[in-house]
Design an enzyme around this catalytic site. Structure first.
Site, mmCIF file in Angstrom:
data_model
loop_
_atom_site.group_PDB
_atom_site.id
_atom_site.type_symbol
_atom_site.label_atom_id
_atom_site.label_comp_id
_atom_site.label_asym_id
_atom_site.label_seq_id
_atom_site.Cartn_x
_atom_site.Cartn_y
_atom_site.Cartn_z
ATOM 1 N N GLY A 170 0.769 -1.116 0.032
ATOM 2 C CA GLY A 170 0.094 0.040 0.030
ATOM 3 C C GLY A 170 0.984 1.177 -0.192
ATOM 4 N N ALA A 190 2.246 3.241 2.446
ATOM 5 C CA ALA A 190 3.197 2.944 3.359
ATOM 6 C C ALA A 190 4.432 2.025 2.792
ATOM 7 C CB ALA A 190 2.899 2.609 4.832
ATOM 8 N N PHE A 218 -11.604 19.893 5.813
ATOM 9 C CA PHE A 218 -11.963 18.511 6.255
ATOM 10 C C PHE A 218 -12.229 18.670 7.656
ATOM 11 C CE2 PHE A 218 -10.740 14.199 4.579
ATOM 12 C CZ PHE A 218 -11.174 14.473 3.493
ATOM 13 N N GLN A 250 -11.151 4.062 15.008
ATOM 14 C CA GLN A 250 -12.057 4.983 14.376
ATOM 15 C C GLN A 250 -13.454 4.486 13.773
ATOM 16 O OE1 GLN A 250 -10.534 7.785 11.280
ATOM 17 N NE2 GLN A 250 -10.986 9.073 12.976
ATOM 18 N N HIS A 261 -15.965 5.724 11.227
ATOM 19 C CA HIS A 261 -16.272 6.850 10.172
ATOM 20 C C HIS A 261 -17.892 7.355 10.365
ATOM 21 C CE1 HIS A 261 -16.460 9.685 6.856
ATOM 22 N NE2 HIS A 261 -14.912 9.544 6.744
ATOM 23 N N LEU A 298 -17.642 3.896 2.098
ATOM 24 C CA LEU A 298 -17.359 4.933 2.400
ATOM 25 C C LEU A 298 -17.835 6.006 1.664
ATOM 26 C CD1 LEU A 298 -15.830 6.636 4.702
ATOM 27 C CD2 LEU A 298 -14.121 7.037 3.223
ATOM 28 N N GLU A 347 -15.362 12.287 3.781
ATOM 29 C CA GLU A 347 -15.522 13.469 4.618
ATOM 30 C C GLU A 347 -15.385 14.671 3.688
ATOM 31 O OE1 GLU A 347 -13.780 13.346 8.452
ATOM 32 O OE2 GLU A 347 -12.674 15.141 8.050
ATOM 33 N N ARG A 385 -14.245 13.256 13.706
ATOM 34 C CA ARG A 385 -14.826 12.077 13.436
ATOM 35 C C ARG A 385 -15.540 11.442 14.759
ATOM 36 N NH1 ARG A 385 -11.188 9.535 8.642
ATOM 37 N NH2 ARG A 385 -11.901 11.051 6.883
ATOM 38 N N HIS A 407 -13.501 2.118 10.667
ATOM 39 C CA HIS A 407 -12.625 2.557 9.524
ATOM 40 C C HIS A 407 -11.371 2.896 9.572
ATOM 41 C CE1 HIS A 407 -12.452 5.642 6.045
ATOM 42 N NE2 HIS A 407 -11.642 6.608 6.838
ATOM 43 N N ARG A 426 -8.012 10.104 14.766
ATOM 44 C CA ARG A 426 -7.187 10.745 13.752
ATOM 45 C C ARG A 426 -8.159 11.652 12.881
ATOM 46 N NH1 ARG A 426 -7.431 9.508 8.242
ATOM 47 N NH2 ARG A 426 -8.769 7.869 8.423
ATOM 48 N N SER A 435 -4.049 10.186 7.266
ATOM 49 C CA SER A 435 -3.393 8.863 7.504
ATOM 50 C C SER A 435 -2.922 8.721 6.233
ATOM 51 C CB SER A 435 -4.570 7.875 7.791
ATOM 52 O OG SER A 435 -5.058 7.500 6.787
ATOM 53 N N LEU A 436 -3.110 9.103 5.230
ATOM 54 C CA LEU A 436 -2.402 9.091 3.837
ATOM 55 C C LEU A 436 -1.330 9.815 4.137
ATOM 56 C CD1 LEU A 436 -5.069 9.757 0.951
ATOM 57 C CD2 LEU A 436 -4.314 7.676 1.804
HETATM 58 C C1 FAD Z 1 -12.578 3.675 2.147
HETATM 59 C C2 FAD Z 1 -11.551 4.328 2.876
HETATM 60 C C3 FAD Z 1 -11.108 5.928 2.601
HETATM 61 C C4 FAD Z 1 -10.097 6.412 3.122
HETATM 62 N N1 FAD Z 1 -9.819 7.621 2.604
HETATM 63 C C5 FAD Z 1 -8.653 8.203 3.148
HETATM 64 C C6 FAD Z 1 -8.497 9.784 2.840
HETATM 65 O O1 FAD Z 1 -9.267 10.278 2.080
HETATM 66 N N2 FAD Z 1 -7.516 10.242 3.335
HETATM 67 C C7 FAD Z 1 -6.632 9.655 4.326
HETATM 68 O O2 FAD Z 1 -5.747 10.340 4.728
HETATM 69 N N3 FAD Z 1 -6.756 8.428 4.629
HETATM 70 C C8 FAD Z 1 -7.842 7.686 4.155
HETATM 71 N N4 FAD Z 1 -8.341 6.531 4.656
HETATM 72 C C9 FAD Z 1 -7.274 5.728 5.363
HETATM 73 C C10 FAD Z 1 -6.112 5.206 4.528
HETATM 74 O O3 FAD Z 1 -6.526 4.987 3.211
HETATM 75 C C11 FAD Z 1 -5.391 4.044 5.213
HETATM 76 O O4 FAD Z 1 -5.126 4.279 6.530
HETATM 77 C C12 FAD Z 1 -4.086 3.830 4.304
HETATM 78 O O5 FAD Z 1 -4.255 3.994 3.044
HETATM 79 C C13 FAD Z 1 -3.210 2.709 4.727
HETATM 80 O O6 FAD Z 1 -2.220 2.540 4.061
HETATM 81 P P1 FAD Z 1 -1.126 1.390 4.309
HETATM 82 O O7 FAD Z 1 -0.062 1.324 3.471
HETATM 83 O O8 FAD Z 1 -0.811 1.413 5.793
HETATM 84 O O9 FAD Z 1 -2.013 -0.078 4.306
HETATM 85 P P2 FAD Z 1 -2.647 -0.539 2.898
HETATM 86 O O10 FAD Z 1 -3.002 0.351 1.802
HETATM 87 O O11 FAD Z 1 -3.874 -1.274 3.709
HETATM 88 O O12 FAD Z 1 -1.706 -1.734 2.471
HETATM 89 C C14 FAD Z 1 -1.513 -2.786 3.414
HETATM 90 C C15 FAD Z 1 -0.867 -3.934 2.531
HETATM 91 O O13 FAD Z 1 -0.341 -4.821 3.179
HETATM 92 C C16 FAD Z 1 -0.636 -6.161 2.577
HETATM 93 N N5 FAD Z 1 -0.544 -7.042 3.607
HETATM 94 C C17 FAD Z 1 -1.545 -7.296 4.778
HETATM 95 N N6 FAD Z 1 -1.315 -8.247 5.464
HETATM 96 C C18 FAD Z 1 -0.413 -9.015 4.643
HETATM 97 C C19 FAD Z 1 0.409 -10.485 5.036
HETATM 98 N N7 FAD Z 1 -0.009 -11.034 5.951
HETATM 99 N N8 FAD Z 1 1.030 -11.008 4.310
HETATM 100 C C20 FAD Z 1 1.506 -10.171 2.938
HETATM 101 N N9 FAD Z 1 0.861 -8.870 2.770
HETATM 102 C C21 FAD Z 1 0.009 -8.317 3.617
HETATM 103 C C22 FAD Z 1 -1.565 -5.815 1.930
HETATM 104 O O14 FAD Z 1 -1.500 -6.949 0.552
HETATM 105 C C23 FAD Z 1 -1.440 -4.473 1.327
HETATM 106 O O15 FAD Z 1 -0.516 -4.414 0.227
HETATM 107 C C24 FAD Z 1 -9.221 5.947 4.100
HETATM 108 C C25 FAD Z 1 -9.621 4.576 4.491
HETATM 109 C C26 FAD Z 1 -10.658 3.925 3.903
HETATM 110 C C27 FAD Z 1 -11.090 2.569 4.428
#
Ligand code: FAD
Lengths: 241, 565
Positions: free
Chosen positions: B12, B14, B117, B230, B232, B242, B245, B276, B341, B376, B381-382
């Site tokens: 993702g 991160a 926001f 959280q 939402h 979703l 916001e 939120r 959320h 948050r 969080s992005l």
């Molecule tokens: C619908 C929605 C809308 C959102 N909109 C916003 C927004 O507008 N602004 C904002 O700031 N935040 C928003 N958020 C929050 C934000 O999107 C997330 O917190 C953020 O994208 C998380 O990114 P990440 O890289 O940590 O995790 P993720 O993008 O969830 O990535 C996790 C990764 O880990 C991998 N993974 C997990 N477990 C395993 C495993 N056991 N083995 C191998 N791979 C694994 C998955 O395949 C994936 O690639 C939103 C959240 C939701 C639910």
């Protein structure tokens, strides 16, 4: 209401070839095909395998063929199909691996061939780039692409010629070369001026029909052809003293 | 044996930020259970915060103000220097994303557009219509192709290997071949995202089962502040998809069944754009007191924004309503209810994203630094994922380059992967018990019911009992698939183990925290209690049982005061 779901099954370790299995299932009225498949798996057969993730038509995991139509399983409502018999098959043009899982590698490989990233070597400008909304508007249609491979699977050219780059990759190339930040030189993408590139397209617009995000990839292919035409002229012009 | 300097688990925002920032001379790989573009980040809609000051009302914005809003929004549970670090880095992070090719929406001065926001003093959320996550993730992925990042797509990590206080690698299941294999690594970064699907009503992707947190916990790494979940305010009634916001940021109203903008009773100055936790509780209170519709939802009304604005700024919301609700938000209000959320809590790491275990790092939603504290803010969080994703890439690179000796660990790692294989084979030999998908459905139902927005001692204790019961039933469950290639049953089976731990840690943390703070609302202790509870919960697994410790919050410039909006 009870529905019959005929789902293509294939166990690579046991089956010589894929076969249909029937499940009787009563989905909730608002269920999508993906939700129905998950319930069938949870309640009737935990061995059923298919790709899924976001369930809201943005991650591009779950493209399949439903009653002959290529689309995302999460986008297709069961009720809207207007029949109680639902046939679900894996994407064509890509090799079946197990049940509804297909091998996506050829699709990703085609994408990589167009160097699908902005070509700009400069430093990050201190206060960002200056870009007009109008310039972003021009590429917005193509930015909607989620790379689900619906278009690639429905494309008759990709079906008969494995070397064809396919609609998604070409539309992506158009999105990139139209971006004011992209500095790639025409010579670096000239290879799509070929039969396995933009000239391969049959212009039957299957890709536009099946795209679940209204990207209309063929618009990008046709626009690339025009751009190539102009670029070739310039190129020839430049070479002459 | 497969071997890497840095192994990043998660593709993702991160995980990809970490991959792009890691030292290119090291042997780095990203391993993800789905293709990176299918990660949950792709679904983020509304935007990403940075005090660029591009909005006419935002000219006076600054990173200090962004920091303050973040800390106040966190109900003062954020560690203040960490929040400051994130907000200081925000503007340059956005310009870097833009330079990589992210097609942000623009304002007339040819600058990046920004919208208001919740909980923010200024309009500082940068966006690309309402598909911000999609465009950032796709752009990062493009850059990873450019830099030839090595990917293991569709590999599920099943175990984090820590031995003698040192991280050694992971065990993973390759979906394509059906094999379980060890991977050796000098440094492991978890960027595994949230656990939303521990709850029934969640805005998260179906794949967000949260096993990263469970694996870290089982390997002895503490989880922090997990009781802060959280909810939402606005998920579409029925499917809990979703509704960003940003819809309220663009001017949407929340209305009860009397047509009243009820937020005036809860947050008279911020109204719909309060944080939120406050808006979600307000909505649930309206519903619980008979002022909702069908006792299930209230309305989010966008009609007065007009077609042009909705088409331009909220096209995905329009499409979601049409495709999944069968109506257009241009013509009808959207039925909405709160849903799980985001996870404020996570793997305990410091500002450099290092965990207490040498060689193990975490960033993104699965990590808790803590910048979000008890609640948050939207759009943060992005930013967290991008900023700390980059930081963890650097930290892990330096760790690998700085460590002289790496223990010879192959036999240990191999044994662990054989154990996992054996367990799987044993489960496949069994021929009775509940299937894991049914167990999961049971877990979700009572977590939403008893560990939701409003909590109390009785419900939380009952939830703990039910978790214990599920553990028993899980021992008896079995795997029916004989073919292990692309076996979703095994994926869920492996992750479910973690989900039970996560559920327990959330619930126990919530039971012990006898106060109300941010997203954690106790009806039996409905006030914030700084004297006793201005501290982080740390939960560590010791002899298969959770051990609870607490750590002081790091307070900087901003002394805790009551939150008013
Ligand atoms: C619908 C929605 C809308 C959102 N909109 C916003 C927004 O507008 N602004 C904002 O700031 N935040 C928003 N958020 C929050 C934000 O999107 C997330 O917190 C953020 O994208 C998380 O990114 P990440 O890289 O940590 O995790 P993720 O993008 O969830 O990535 C996790 C990764 O880990 C991998 N993974 C997990 N477990 C395993 C495993 N056991 N083995 C191998 N791979 C694994 C998955 O395949 C994936 O690639 C939103 C959240 C939701 C639910």
């Amino acid at each position: 209401m009870k529905y019959i779901f005929k789902i293509l099954r294939y166990d690579p370790e046991k089956d010589e070839k894929p076969h249909f299995q029937e499940f009787i299932h009563e989905p909730c009225p608002a269920d999508t095909v993906m939700e129905a498949m998950k319930d069938i798996r949870d309640q009737q057969d935990p061995t059923l395998s298919f790709r899924y993730s976001c369930r809201e038509a943005i991650c591009g995991s779950c493209a399949v063929v439903i009653n002959g139509h290529t689309t995302l399983a999460c986008l297709q409502s069961v009720a809207a199909l207007g029949t109680t018999e639902i046939v679900i098959e894996p994407l064509p043009n890509l090799e079946i691996q197990k049940d509804l899982y297909v091998d996506m590698d050829p699709f990703w490989e085609a994408l990589e061939k167009i160097e699908p990233y902005i070509h700009n070597e400069g430093e990050v400008p201190e206060n960002g780039h200056e870009i007009d909304e109008a310039e972003m508007d021009k590429i917005y249609q193509f930015i909607s692409c989620i790379l689900c491979a619906c278009c690639y699977s429905a494309c008759p050219v990709a079906s008969r010629d494995g070397r064809y780059l396919g609609p998604a990759a070409l539309a992506k190339l158009y999105r990139l070369v139209q971006d004011p930040r992209d500095q790639r030189d025409y010579t670096s993408w000239r290879q799509v001026n070929a039969e396995d590139g933009v000239w391969g397209c049959d212009t039957v617009f299957k890709c536009n029909d099946v795209c679940p995000k209204e990207v209309r990839p063929a618009d990008g292919i046709l626009a690339l052809r025009r751009k190539i035409f102009v670029s070739e002229l310039k190129h020839i012009f430049k070479r002459k003293p | 044996m497969l071997s890497h300097d840095i192994l990043i688990v998660g593709g993702g925002l991160a995980g990809l930020a970490a991959a792009l920032e890691s030292d290119p001379n090291l042997k780095v790989a990203v391993i993800s259970k789905v293709h990176p573009l299918r990660s949950h980040s792709v679904a983020a809609q509304g935007g990403i915060n940075a005090p660029l000051g591009n909005h006419p009302d935002g000219a006076d914005d600054s990173w200090e103000k962004h920091t303050f809003d973040t800390i106040k929004g966190s109900d003062y549970l954020a560690d203040q220097s960490a929040a400051e670090l994130m907000c200081r880095s925000a503007a340059s992070a956005i310009y870097e994303l833009e330079h990589m090719g992210v097609p942000f929406s623009r304002f007339p001065g040819r600058v990046i557009a920004q919208r208001p926001f919740g909980g923010a003093g200024f309009p500082r959320t940068c966006y690309a219509a309402d598909r911000t996550g999609q465009v950032i993730l796709h752009t990062q992925f493009e850059q990873s192709l450019k830099k030839n990042v090595k990917f293991y797509d569709e590999w599920l990590v099943t175990d984090l290997l820590i031995h003698n206080d040192r991280c050694l690698g992971v065990v993973a299941y390759d979906l394509k071949s059906g094999e379980i294999l060890p991977l050796k690594a000098r440094a492991v970064i978890f960027a595994t995202g949230g656990y939303g699907r521990v709850f029934l009503r969640s805005t998260n992707a179906f794949i967000n089962l949260g096993s990263g947190l469970g694996m870290a916990y089982r390997a002895g790494v503490p989880l922090k502040d997990m009781e802060f979940v959280q909810f939402h305010p606005t998920s579409m009634f029925g499917k809990n998809i979703l509704i960003t916001e940003g819809a309220r940021g663009e001017g949407g109203y929340l209305l009860n069944n009397q047509g009243k903008r009820f937020m005036e009773d809860y947050a008279p100055s911020a109204m719909e754009l309060a944080p939120r936790d406050i808006v979600a509780r307000a909505i649930q209170t309206e519903i619980d007191n008979g002022r909702g519709f069908e006792d299930q939802y209230v309305h989010l009304d966008l009609r007065h924004l007009g077609k042009e604005k909705i088409d331009k700024r909220l096209p995905s919301i329009r499409d979601i309503c049409i495709n999944f609700g069968g109506f257009s938000p241009i013509e009808a209000p959207i039925p909405i209810q709160p849903a799980q959320h985001y996870s404020m809590g996570g793997i305990d790491v410091d500002e450099t994203c290092a965990s207490p275990v040498p060689g193990f790092f975490a960033a993104g939603e699965c990590a808790c630094i803590s910048v979000h504290g008890a609640n948050r803010l939207g759009g943060n969080s992005l930013l967290d994922a991008v900023v700390f994703g980059s930081i963890v890439g650097k930290t892990a690179s330096e760790y690998v380059k700085g460590s002289q000796e790496f223990p010879d660990s192959e036999s240990y790692i191999l044994q662990k992967s054989l154990n996992r294989k054996q367990e799987l084979e044993d489960k496949a030999k069994q021929d009775s018990g509940e299937n894991v998908f049914q167990l999961l459905n049971r877990l979700k139902a009572f977590m939403s019911d008893k560990v939701g927005i409003f909590r109390n001692q009785k419900d939380l204790s009952e939830a703990l009992e039910q978790i214990a019961q599920l553990r028993q039933d899980f021992k008896k469950s079995y795997i029916r698939s004989s073919c292990l290639r692309y076996c979703q049953e095994f994926v869920t089976f492996s992750e479910f183990d973690s989900m039970l731990d996560i559920a327990e840690v959330i619930t126990l943390g919530a039971l012990n925290r006898t106060e109300t703070r941010g997203s954690h609302f106790r009806t039996d202790f409905d006030k914030r209690n700084d004297a006793e509870w201005l501290k982080h919960t740390l939960m560590t697994q010791k002899e298969a049982k959770p051990e609870i410790n607490y750590r002081e919050v790091e307070i900087g410039k901003y002394q805790p005061v009551e939150r008013k909006y």
